[in-house]
Design an enzyme around this catalytic site. Structure first.
Site, PDB file in Angstrom:
ATOM      1  N   GLY A 116     -10.304 -21.949   2.981  1.00  0.00           N
ATOM      2  CA  GLY A 116     -10.879 -23.255   2.699  1.00  0.00           C
ATOM      3  C   GLY A 116     -11.796 -23.166   1.501  1.00  0.00           C
ATOM      4  O   GLY A 116     -12.286 -22.080   1.175  1.00  0.00           O
TER       5      GLY A 116
ATOM      6  N   GLN B 288     -18.624 -25.454  -4.081  1.00  0.00           N
ATOM      7  CA  GLN B 288     -18.471 -23.997  -4.244  1.00  0.00           C
ATOM      8  C   GLN B 288     -17.918 -23.613  -5.609  1.00  0.00           C
ATOM      9  O   GLN B 288     -17.967 -22.447  -5.990  1.00  0.00           O
ATOM     10  CB  GLN B 288     -17.535 -23.434  -3.168  1.00  0.00           C
TER      11      GLN B 288
ATOM     12  N   CYS C 238     -17.186 -16.876   4.233  1.00  0.00           N
ATOM     13  CA  CYS C 238     -17.270 -17.944   3.250  1.00  0.00           C
ATOM     14  C   CYS C 238     -17.144 -17.317   1.859  1.00  0.00           C
ATOM     15  O   CYS C 238     -17.755 -16.277   1.603  1.00  0.00           O
ATOM     16  CB  CYS C 238     -18.624 -18.638   3.389  1.00  0.00           C
ATOM     17  N   LEU C 239     -16.364 -17.943   0.998  1.00  0.00           N
ATOM     18  CA  LEU C 239     -16.169 -17.376  -0.348  1.00  0.00           C
ATOM     19  C   LEU C 239     -17.479 -17.339  -1.148  1.00  0.00           C
ATOM     20  O   LEU C 239     -17.600 -16.571  -2.093  1.00  0.00           O
ATOM     21  CB  LEU C 239     -15.104 -18.174  -1.114  1.00  0.00           C
TER      22      LEU C 239
ATOM     23  N   HIS D 106     -16.563 -26.396   8.784  1.00  0.00           N
ATOM     24  CA  HIS D 106     -17.197 -25.489   7.819  1.00  0.00           C
ATOM     25  C   HIS D 106     -17.184 -26.110   6.416  1.00  0.00           C
ATOM     26  O   HIS D 106     -18.216 -26.133   5.728  1.00  0.00           O
ATOM     27  CB  HIS D 106     -16.454 -24.139   7.838  1.00  0.00           C
ATOM     28  N   GLU D 107     -16.016 -26.630   6.011  1.00  0.00           N
ATOM     29  CA  GLU D 107     -15.913 -27.204   4.659  1.00  0.00           C
ATOM     30  C   GLU D 107     -16.725 -28.497   4.544  1.00  0.00           C
ATOM     31  O   GLU D 107     -17.351 -28.762   3.515  1.00  0.00           O
ATOM     32  CB  GLU D 107     -14.449 -27.466   4.278  1.00  0.00           C
TER      33      GLU D 107
ATOM     34  N   HIS E  90     -20.237 -27.834   3.759  1.00  0.00           N
ATOM     35  CA  HIS E  90     -20.495 -27.577   2.339  1.00  0.00           C
ATOM     36  C   HIS E  90     -20.794 -28.876   1.601  1.00  0.00           C
ATOM     37  O   HIS E  90     -21.622 -28.909   0.686  1.00  0.00           O
ATOM     38  CB  HIS E  90     -19.274 -26.917   1.676  1.00  0.00           C
TER      39      HIS E  90
END
Ligand code: NI
Length: 173
Positions: A47, A52, A97-98, A139-140, A143
């Site tokens: 994701g 991000q 997470c990236l 989660h996304e 963000h």
């Protein structure tokens, strides 16, 4: 298409609420989504949210890995998402997470949600999700609200480098 630079923990854009997208069907937004897709696949993510990649707009992409056909990556796009919790039931699982590379944390999420938003062509999408699918969307969506999973840990100790978590936490459970 191009691979975009990923903002990492500590960058203030990750803590900011993202703006609504007003020109959903524009080429500019389509291009952002294509670049985000390439960036997510390049970094092996499941994701990615626009903040991000330093774009403070309400756009997220994600893979529903449990329902993907083998060897076929399908990327779901959600612009200006709205999430509704449809059951108080929660579950705890490890998340990465990236923007926080090589780390994992144990996070509580709602098990079942409803969500809606627009796809890359401006079509309204309405879905119900549970399990991993529901977790990724939450989660996304966080963000887009400027929230990282590290502020949702089930307890402060349930966080660390992936290798150590695999060795000391996952094997002992
Ligand atoms: Ni993330």
């Amino acid at each position: 298409m191009s691979i975009l630079k990923i903002a990492r923990l500590g960058h203030p854009i990750l803590l900011k609420k993202a703006a609504l997208v007003e020109d959903i069907e524009s080429n500019k937004i389509k291009r952002i989504i294509r670049d985000m897709t390439e960036t997510m696949i390049d970094s092996n993510g499941i994701g990615l949210a626009a903040p991000q990649v330093h774009i403070s707009k309400q756009i997220m992409i994600f893979r529903d890995i449990e329902n993907e056909e083998e060897n076929h990556i399908k990327v779901n796009v959600l612009i200006n998402p709205k999430i509704e919790v449809i059951s108080k039931e929660t579950n705890d699982s490890w998340e990465g997470c990236l923007s926080i590379p090589n780390m994992l944390g144990f996070v509580k999420r709602f098990t079942k949600i409803k969500y809606e938003g627009f796809d890359i062509n401006g079509n309204l999408i309405k879905k119900e999700a549970e399990g991993m699918h529901a977790r990724v969307v939450q989660h996304e969506n966080d963000h887009l609200e400027g929230i990282l999973y590290t502020s949702r840990l089930t307890n402060k100790m349930a966080y660390g480098f992936s290798e150590e978590i695999e060795t000391y936490w996952k094997k002992n459970k």
